[in-house]
Design a protein around this motif. Structure first.
Motif, mmCIF file in Angstrom:
data_model
loop_
_atom_site.group_PDB
_atom_site.id
_atom_site.type_symbol
_atom_site.label_atom_id
_atom_site.label_comp_id
_atom_site.label_asym_id
_atom_site.label_seq_id
_atom_site.Cartn_x
_atom_site.Cartn_y
_atom_site.Cartn_z
ATOM 1 N N MET A 198 0.842 -1.196 0.000
ATOM 2 C CA MET A 198 0.000 0.000 0.000
ATOM 3 C C MET A 198 0.879 1.249 0.000
ATOM 4 N N ILE A 199 1.902 1.259 0.847
ATOM 5 C CA ILE A 199 2.800 2.411 0.941
ATOM 6 C C ILE A 199 3.530 2.635 -0.383
ATOM 7 N N ILE A 200 4.010 1.552 -0.995
ATOM 8 C CA ILE A 200 4.697 1.686 -2.283
ATOM 9 C C ILE A 200 3.769 2.327 -3.316
ATOM 10 N N ALA A 201 2.516 1.860 -3.364
ATOM 11 C CA ALA A 201 1.558 2.433 -4.312
ATOM 12 C C ALA A 201 1.333 3.913 -4.042
ATOM 13 N N PHE A 230 5.704 4.245 8.083
ATOM 14 C CA PHE A 230 4.738 5.292 7.741
ATOM 15 C C PHE A 230 5.285 6.711 7.780
ATOM 16 N N LEU A 231 6.360 6.979 8.522
ATOM 17 C CA LEU A 231 6.909 8.336 8.543
ATOM 18 C C LEU A 231 7.423 8.772 7.169
ATOM 19 N N PRO A 232 8.150 7.897 6.432
ATOM 20 C CA PRO A 232 8.552 8.313 5.075
ATOM 21 C C PRO A 232 7.345 8.617 4.184
ATOM 22 N N LEU A 233 6.290 7.828 4.315
ATOM 23 C CA LEU A 233 5.073 8.090 3.547
ATOM 24 C C LEU A 233 4.488 9.454 3.911
ATOM 25 N N ALA A 234 4.416 9.747 5.214
ATOM 26 C CA ALA A 234 3.869 11.031 5.664
ATOM 27 C C ALA A 234 4.706 12.195 5.139
ATOM 28 N N ALA A 235 6.037 12.050 5.172
ATOM 29 C CA ALA A 235 6.918 13.117 4.688
ATOM 30 C C ALA A 235 6.728 13.334 3.185
ATOM 31 N N LEU A 236 6.634 12.251 2.432
ATOM 32 C CA LEU A 236 6.465 12.372 0.985
ATOM 33 C C LEU A 236 5.101 12.959 0.623
ATOM 34 N N GLU A 237 4.061 12.585 1.367
ATOM 35 C CA GLU A 237 2.731 13.141 1.099
ATOM 36 C C GLU A 237 2.680 14.622 1.465
ATOM 37 N N ALA A 238 3.391 15.005 2.523
ATOM 38 C CA ALA A 238 3.458 16.430 2.886
ATOM 39 C C ALA A 238 4.142 17.219 1.770
ATOM 40 N N TYR A 239 5.205 16.648 1.222
ATOM 41 C CA TYR A 239 5.898 17.275 0.091
ATOM 42 C C TYR A 239 4.966 17.393 -1.109
ATOM 43 N N ARG A 240 4.192 16.349 -1.378
ATOM 44 C CA ARG A 240 3.256 16.345 -2.512
ATOM 45 C C ARG A 240 2.196 17.439 -2.345
ATOM 46 N N VAL A 241 1.637 17.547 -1.139
ATOM 47 C CA VAL A 241 0.626 18.576 -0.881
ATOM 48 C C VAL A 241 1.222 19.967 -1.072
ATOM 49 N N PHE A 242 2.458 20.152 -0.575
ATOM 50 C CA PHE A 242 3.129 21.450 -0.721
ATOM 51 C C PHE A 242 3.334 21.795 -2.193
ATOM 52 N N ARG A 243 3.785 20.814 -2.977
ATOM 53 C CA ARG A 243 4.047 21.053 -4.398
ATOM 54 C C ARG A 243 2.769 21.341 -5.177
ATOM 55 N N LEU A 244 1.696 20.634 -4.841
ATOM 56 C CA LEU A 244 0.453 20.762 -5.611
ATOM 57 C C LEU A 244 -0.330 22.020 -5.282
ATOM 58 N N TYR A 245 -0.242 22.470 -4.024
ATOM 59 C CA TYR A 245 -1.120 23.554 -3.590
ATOM 60 C C TYR A 245 -0.400 24.857 -3.287
ATOM 61 N N ARG A 246 0.889 24.917 -3.538
ATOM 62 C CA ARG A 246 1.570 26.195 -3.367
ATOM 63 C C ARG A 246 1.177 27.126 -4.513
ATOM 64 N N PRO A 247 1.272 28.436 -4.305
ATOM 65 C CA PRO A 247 0.913 29.382 -5.375
ATOM 66 C C PRO A 247 1.723 29.137 -6.640
#
Length: 204
Positions: free
Chosen positions: A54-57, A178-195
């Motif tokens: 699941m994490i890999i996906a 799960f911490l690497p997943l959380a860090a990568l998802e935080a990065y994804r949210v930052f990249r997608l929703y930054r101005p």
């Protein structure tokens, strides 16, 4: 060599590889030296591989954003569904072993409301529609509803983390996953929703 690597059968065989020693142990019926039944002994590894796939996906999209020109992550994105289905298959294996190990519906219901148990059931019931709709026919049938359905995997991930922590009373191994997943998802949210962010690459 590339033909083999690009073969869906090769990938399915690779994803099924961890289950082979589990099936051999289950068929042989020999439990570990500590006297536990083999069904109980296999609960942790089956659940662990369900969580890992699941994490890999889930990390494929953040890595695609991080390395947009990477051929490897493009290859992984094209095969994301295989990892999701593998996670679902190991989750089913895990659940069946749990039911067999418990031995009766009364025993299952008796511990259902324990935090470590109901979160596991929540993750499994979210996995069900995700696994069953991870095919081209479902993508066409569901249309614009397919992606929102697949995003429920984030709820499943949180439920899986809680299940892992509270069943084993051990924070360390769960956080390692799960911490690497959380860090990568935080990065994804930052990249997608930054101005001024550009749309993410689309892949199913």
């Amino acid at each position: 060599m590339l033909t083999i690597l690009n073969s869906r059968y090769f990938l399915w065989a690779l994803l099924a590889l961890p289950s082979i020693p589990m099936m051999v142990a289950l068929i042989g019926g020999a439990g570990p030296d500590d006297g536990r039944p083999v069904t109980e002994a296999l609960l942790h590894p089956t659940g662990e591989f369900a969580a890992r796939f699941m994490i890999i996906a889930m990390v494929i999209s953040p890595f695609r954003l991080m390395f947009p020109k990477s051929r490897f992550w493009f290859w992984m994105a094209r095969r994301r569904r295989y990892f999701g289905v593998a996670a679902f298959a190991y989750a089913v294996f895990h659940t069946v072993l749990y039911l067999v190990d418990m031995g009766s519906l009364k025993a299952v219901l008796g511990e259902f409301w324990s935090l470590g148990i109901w979160t596991g059931w929540l993750a499994f019931f979210i996995f069900l529609p995700l696994g069953l709709t991870s095919n081209d026919a479902s993508v066409r049938a569901l249309g614009r509803y397919w992606r929102p359905l697949q995003r429920s995997v984030y709820v499943a991930a949180v439920a899986t983390l809680l299940h892992w922590i509270f069943v084993h009373n051990n924070l360390g191994p769960a956080l390692v996953h799960f911490l690497p997943l959380a860090a990568l998802e935080a990065y994804r949210v930052f990249r997608l929703y930054r101005p001024g962010a550009k749309p993410a690459p689309v892949s199913s």
